[in-house]
Design a protein around this motif. Structure first.
Motif, mmCIF file in Angstrom:
data_model
loop_
_atom_site.group_PDB
_atom_site.id
_atom_site.type_symbol
_atom_site.label_atom_id
_atom_site.label_comp_id
_atom_site.label_asym_id
_atom_site.label_seq_id
_atom_site.Cartn_x
_atom_site.Cartn_y
_atom_site.Cartn_z
ATOM 1 N N GLU A 175 35.193 41.741 44.877
ATOM 2 C CA GLU A 175 35.028 42.438 46.153
ATOM 3 C C GLU A 175 33.559 42.441 46.587
ATOM 4 O O GLU A 175 33.238 42.168 47.747
ATOM 5 N N ARG A 198 43.561 34.962 39.513
ATOM 6 C CA ARG A 198 44.510 35.777 40.284
ATOM 7 C C ARG A 198 43.765 36.660 41.277
ATOM 8 O O ARG A 198 44.178 36.828 42.410
ATOM 9 N N GLU A 199 42.645 37.184 40.827
ATOM 10 C CA GLU A 199 41.888 38.104 41.688
ATOM 11 C C GLU A 199 41.340 37.366 42.922
ATOM 12 O O GLU A 199 41.449 37.872 44.034
ATOM 13 N N GLY A 201 42.590 34.781 44.107
ATOM 14 C CA GLY A 201 43.792 34.390 44.845
ATOM 15 C C GLY A 201 44.246 35.480 45.806
ATOM 16 O O GLY A 201 44.884 35.212 46.815
ATOM 17 N N GLN A 202 43.905 36.733 45.495
ATOM 18 C CA GLN A 202 44.271 37.854 46.378
ATOM 19 C C GLN A 202 43.337 37.935 47.569
ATOM 20 O O GLN A 202 43.679 38.520 48.587
ATOM 21 N N SER A 203 42.116 37.423 47.405
ATOM 22 C CA SER A 203 41.162 37.538 48.507
ATOM 23 C C SER A 203 41.479 36.445 49.531
ATOM 24 O O SER A 203 42.273 35.553 49.271
ATOM 25 N N ARG A 204 40.876 36.545 50.676
ATOM 26 C CA ARG A 204 41.099 35.504 51.681
ATOM 27 C C ARG A 204 39.801 34.737 51.950
ATOM 28 O O ARG A 204 39.635 34.077 52.958
ATOM 29 N N ARG A 230 48.856 33.097 44.720
ATOM 30 C CA ARG A 230 48.605 34.451 45.220
ATOM 31 C C ARG A 230 48.354 34.465 46.726
ATOM 32 O O ARG A 230 47.952 35.472 47.294
ATOM 33 N N ASN A 232 46.090 32.543 48.507
ATOM 34 C CA ASN A 232 44.828 32.000 49.029
ATOM 35 C C ASN A 232 44.893 30.474 48.919
ATOM 36 O O ASN A 232 44.780 29.915 47.836
#
Ligand code: PEP
Ligand code: MN
Length: 340
Positions: A175, A198-199, A201-204, A230, A232
């Motif tokens: 973040e 994975r983390e 992959g959650q962001s854009r 995920r 992205n």
């Protein structure tokens, strides 16, 4: 499996087929190209695939259903045969223009970062690189400036207009790094850090995934699939050399991987001849070879005084050697139908 829809398919029909797939518990990934719309349906059991394919084939707007036997699906070439272009603040990666990412290995101070950023931009680089969180094989070597470095990087972007790429090493920092960076870099040492994959992959925010130094092409594409699964899809692959028995060079830049990735995946590919060789005198030639073989761009390290660099000085270009690299790259890009 991949479901290729007819060019006349409507949005309502795309929703309908997505609902059918989701109701069967499948993950749905949509790729809308100019001509074709493709759906990647992930998670079907082997024994239900034939029945499902038959059922979907009866829908009037389905052109064909293609099984994918590879362990990666959304990043496979079949999912987006025309290839992917990623746009970062107006800079395209995977388009006609060869993308040049350049900057210091490590952000050391405002002065060195800014002078390098201005110079590489004036020479035609389109993305600024700089490490703030540095992975190190030794716990005693410099670990980077952290958030202070990220602040300098975004200030350099404001001044030069160059989008910025920097490494994120820890899922807890994703973040924070997203607040400053235009592209997240996953380093070679973290290619199999699945929690981190994975983390991001959650962001854009677009992600550049470096190849693990002891990873096969298939393992690398599966790591990319972690990110894509995920949601992205803005992924750039980076070949940065693998470990072989050769010791003259720091790594062995795997030129084979360049056309192989183009064959297997639709994702853009960047070549990193700095880490791929570990020697500045080899960087320019390997960069030319990679672009000739089809790479969408290069990433190189540039430092005002490489002999004083805190990290990777031996593979860093000076300002004059970076200019020479750009000069040598242009005719090669043109020869393969691109520019830079
Ligand atoms: C870097 O880009 O400075 C870096 C640490 O790269 P790699 O992860 O390829 O070693
Ligand atoms: Mn480096």
């Amino acid at each position: 499996m991949i479901i290729v829809l007819k060019p006349t398919v409507t949005d309502e029909q795309v929703t309908e087929i997505s609902n059918i797939l989701q109701s069967r518990g499948l993950g749905v990934h949509l790729s809308r190209g100019v001509e074709t719309t493709i759906i990647g349906a992930i998670g079907a059991l082997d024994e239900e695939k034939a029945e499902l394919a038959g059922q979907l084939g009866t829908l009037a707007y389905v052109d064909r259903v293609v099984p994918i036997s590879k362990p990666y699906k959304v990043v496979a070439r079949a999912f987006r045969p025309e290839g992917t272009t990623i746009s970062v603040r107006g800079v395209e990666i995977g388009g006609r223009r060869v993308c040049v990412m350049a900057g210091p290995c490590t952000i050391e101070s405002e002065e060195m970062l800014l002078s390098t950023a201005r110079f590489v931009r004036d020479q035609g680089a389109t993305i600024l690189r700089g490490g703030a969180f540095k992975p190190s094989t030794s716990p005693y070597s410099f670990q980077g400036m952290g958030e202070e470095g990220l602040k300098l990087l975004s200030a350099a972007r404001d001044e030069t207009g160059l989008p910025v790429i920097t490494e994120v090493m820890d899922p807890r920092d994703v973040e924070l790094v997203c607040r400053y960076a235009d592209i997240l870099q996953i380093g070679t040492r973290n290619m199999t850090n699945f929690t981190l994959l994975r983390e991001v992959g959650q962001s854009r925010t677009p992600v550049m995934l470096k190849r693990g130094w002891a990873s096969t092409i298939e393992e690398w594409l599966q790591a990319a699939e972690y990110i894509a699964s995920r949601g992205n899809y803005q992924i750039i692959l980076c070949e940065r050399g693998i470990r072989t028995f050769e010791t003259y060079t720091r790594n062995t830049f795997d030129l084979n991987a360049v056309p192989a990735i183009k064959e297997l995946s639709h994702l853009p590919l960047i070549a990193d001849p700095a880490h791929g060789t570990g020697r500045w005198s080899l960087v320019s030639a390997v960069a030319r070879g990679a672009v000739a073989a089809g790479a969408d761009g290069i990433m190189v390290e540039v430092h005002p005084t490489p002999q004083a660099a805190l990290k990777d000085g031996a593979q860093s270009l000076t300002f004059p050697t970076f200019s020479k690299l750009m000069e040598g790259l242009r005719p090669v890009a043109e020869a393969v139908g691109r520019d830079c």
